[in-house]
Scaffold this active site. Structure first.
Site, PDB file in Angstrom:
ATOM      1  N   LEU A 231       0.844  -1.196   0.000  1.00  0.00           N
ATOM      2  CA  LEU A 231       0.000   0.000   0.000  1.00  0.00           C
ATOM      3  C   LEU A 231       0.876   1.241   0.000  1.00  0.00           C
ATOM      4  O   LEU A 231       1.770   1.376   0.835  1.00  0.00           O
ATOM      5  CB  LEU A 231      -0.904   0.019   1.244  1.00  0.00           C
ATOM      6  CG  LEU A 231      -1.740   1.293   1.455  1.00  0.00           C
ATOM      7  CD1 LEU A 231      -2.779   1.439   0.346  1.00  0.00           C
ATOM      8  CD2 LEU A 231      -2.428   1.267   2.828  1.00  0.00           C
ATOM      9  N   VAL A 232       0.638   2.110  -0.950  1.00  0.00           N
ATOM     10  CA  VAL A 232       1.202   3.461  -0.923  1.00  0.00           C
ATOM     11  C   VAL A 232       0.074   4.379  -0.472  1.00  0.00           C
ATOM     12  O   VAL A 232      -1.027   4.336  -1.030  1.00  0.00           O
ATOM     13  CB  VAL A 232       1.746   3.885  -2.299  1.00  0.00           C
ATOM     14  CG1 VAL A 232       2.224   5.337  -2.258  1.00  0.00           C
ATOM     15  CG2 VAL A 232       2.889   2.964  -2.730  1.00  0.00           C
ATOM     16  N   GLN A 237       0.678   8.504  -3.882  1.00  0.00           N
ATOM     17  CA  GLN A 237       0.557   7.584  -5.006  1.00  0.00           C
ATOM     18  C   GLN A 237       0.946   8.260  -6.323  1.00  0.00           C
ATOM     19  O   GLN A 237       1.015   9.471  -6.415  1.00  0.00           O
ATOM     20  CB  GLN A 237      -0.876   7.039  -5.073  1.00  0.00           C
ATOM     21  CG  GLN A 237      -1.214   6.124  -3.913  1.00  0.00           C
ATOM     22  CD  GLN A 237      -2.659   5.669  -3.902  1.00  0.00           C
ATOM     23  OE1 GLN A 237      -3.440   6.003  -4.791  1.00  0.00           O
ATOM     24  NE2 GLN A 237      -3.041   4.902  -2.877  1.00  0.00           N
ATOM     25  N   GLY A 240       5.906   6.562  -7.990  1.00  0.00           N
ATOM     26  CA  GLY A 240       6.909   5.514  -8.158  1.00  0.00           C
ATOM     27  C   GLY A 240       7.316   4.799  -6.888  1.00  0.00           C
ATOM     28  O   GLY A 240       8.214   3.941  -6.929  1.00  0.00           O
ATOM     29  N   GLU A 264       0.662 -12.535  -3.717  1.00  0.00           N
ATOM     30  CA  GLU A 264      -0.659 -13.062  -3.400  1.00  0.00           C
ATOM     31  C   GLU A 264      -1.748 -12.294  -4.141  1.00  0.00           C
ATOM     32  O   GLU A 264      -1.999 -11.126  -3.862  1.00  0.00           O
ATOM     33  CB  GLU A 264      -0.890 -12.968  -1.890  1.00  0.00           C
ATOM     34  CG  GLU A 264      -2.172 -13.614  -1.404  1.00  0.00           C
ATOM     35  CD  GLU A 264      -2.284 -13.565   0.114  1.00  0.00           C
ATOM     36  OE1 GLU A 264      -3.410 -13.355   0.608  1.00  0.00           O
ATOM     37  OE2 GLU A 264      -1.261 -13.720   0.786  1.00  0.00           O
TER      38      GLU A 264
END
Length: 442
Positions: A231-232, A237, A240, A264
């Site tokens: 997660l960013v 976001q 990069g 996953e």
């Protein structure tokens, strides 16, 4: 695994759905919160957190605003509504549900929430100081930004505390997510942070994003690394940072000689980033180029439209094993990248596109209903059509009927569905190849 799809804000949504559209805002200071200039994530569907049926009862004109501090990840919720009424199903206890969602992160009073920006501003710095620094001063669009990637191993109290702080955002923003076990040292958290100086001149650390991975035992004496969450944070976001986390994980798997790296259930956007990283790595691998060249030559010289059996044209097992050993790319990922590698090596691509499409058709067919033989199980695959969900069943076994396809629709419709999947895959491959080529020449 990936960020949840945002709800539509179209005005045609009925009022019952509209009242359940909620908003979350990440804020980095009291001033940002008061001015309403934080980063708004909207809309977010919180229904899944309310009751067994995921529904909120008894409110008219309901709006839930969630503020989340990017310094300590404490949360404050502002609940407003026009009226309440019990229509036989009770009135949902919103505060209790939000307490369950945010646990100890939630702050009941707004003033107390504002205080956390000063009292808890060293939360991330404290965890980072106890982690292992893996990268520093990462190249970004802004060379003045001080970026680090740090590894935290679960089982350590500071690592577990930091992860517990970000769990609510994981549940809100990552599809299919469940909290990891912070007492299990096989779990690792790779965090990407920015070192800054706040308005008072004090050093501060911002969490930009993180990845959580698990080390599985692989017989007889190695480990596999599986990426389970990435997660960013919304304000950071499209810069990069997610790609840098993936590249760092690749480096860890190679430098620490784990068996391979798996991901996953990656969503399309994450899988595309993996392509952008892995295809160039594979193109530089000495054992891959001769294998690709051999398949390209076959596509140029053969007429696959007259083939009597499917044309798998897969990489040799020796190459698959070499790629796994040297680059730690697992077989599934390699075979998906393989299709892109071949496309990029066909020159001019248009001249040999008929054969290439047949190759991709056979690959898609193998993925959907299995190979012509050797599949020792019954597989059912949902394929949507204009009339709703249908299915294709492929029955395979050791009896004389093992190669019979059983379908609930005529062959023409099945072929149309297959060609639609092929069209989508062809467009995806072309788009990815163009971007990789542009990056190489940029």
């Amino acid at each position: 695994m990936g960020q949840k799809q945002q709800l539509s804000t179209d005005s045609t949504i009925d009022s019952k759905k509209k009242r359940r559209v909620n908003f979350a805002t990440t804020v980095s200071s009291k001033e940002e919160a008061e001015a309403g200039t934080g980063h708004q994530i909207d809309p977010i569907d919180l229904n899944q957190f309310f009751g067994e049926d995921g529904k909120i009862y008894g409110y008219q004109g309901l709006k839930i605003v969630v503020w989340v501090s990017t310094l300590s990840f404490h949360a404050y919720t502002d609940i407003t509504y026009e009226s309440t009424s019990d229509r036989g199903k009770g009135i949902t206890d919103l505060k209790a549900a939000l307490q369950d969602m945010f646990a100890e992160n939630i702050v009941e009073k707004k003033d107390d929430f504002f205080l956390t920006f000063s009292t808890e501003k060293q939360c991330i710095s404290s965890a980072v100081s106890k982690g292992e620094k893996l990268e520093q001063n990462i190249s970004t669009d802004n060379s003045d930004i001080n970026i680090e990637i740090v590894r935290l191993v679960m089982g350590d109290m500071s690592a577990g505390l930091l992860y517990s702080r970000v769990v609510p955002l994981v549940l809100l923003l990552v599809d299919g997510s469940n909290p990891i076990d912070v007492t299990d040292s096989n779990w690792e958290m790779y965090i990407i942070v920015q070192k800054t100086t706040d308005q008072q001149g004090d050093n501060a650390t911002k969490l930009l994003g993180f990845a959580a991975s698990y080390r599985f035992f692989h017989y007889p004496d190695s480990l596999r690394l599986r990426l389970s969450q990435i997660l960013v944070l919304p304000p950071y976001q499209q810069k990069g940072y997610g790609r840098r986390l993936l590249e760092l994980l690749n480096h860890v798997t190679v430098s620490e000689n784990v068996y391979d790296l798996t991901v996953e259930e990656p969503v399309d956007s994450l899988q595309h980033i993996r392509y952008y990283i892995d295809v160039p790595r594979l193109r530089a691998c000495n054992s891959v180029k001769p294998a690709v060249d051999a398949v390209v030559l076959s596509l140029k010289e053969a007429n696959l439209s007259k083939r009597t059996q499917t044309s798998q044209l897969l990489p040799p097992l020796a190459v698959v094993d070499d790629v796994r050993k040297s680059l730690k790319i697992n077989k599934k990922q390699f075979t998906q990248c393989w299709e892109i590698l071949i496309y990029m090596s066909l020159s001019p691509a248009d001249k040999y596109m008929e054969n290439y499409r047949i190759f991709i058709t056979d690959r898609v067919k193998a993925n959907v209903i299995g190979k012509d033989s050797g599949t020792k199980e019954k597989r059912v695959v949902d394929i949507p059509n204009a009339f709703g969900e249908s299915f294709v069943m492929y029955k395979s076994g050791d009896n004389e009927d093992s190669n019979v396809n059983v379908v609930d629709e005529d062959e023409k419709n099945q072929e149309e569905q297959l060609q639609k999947l092929v069209d989508e895959r062809m467009k995806e491959i072309e788009s990815i190849a163009q971007k990789i080529s542009a990056e190489n020449h940029g």
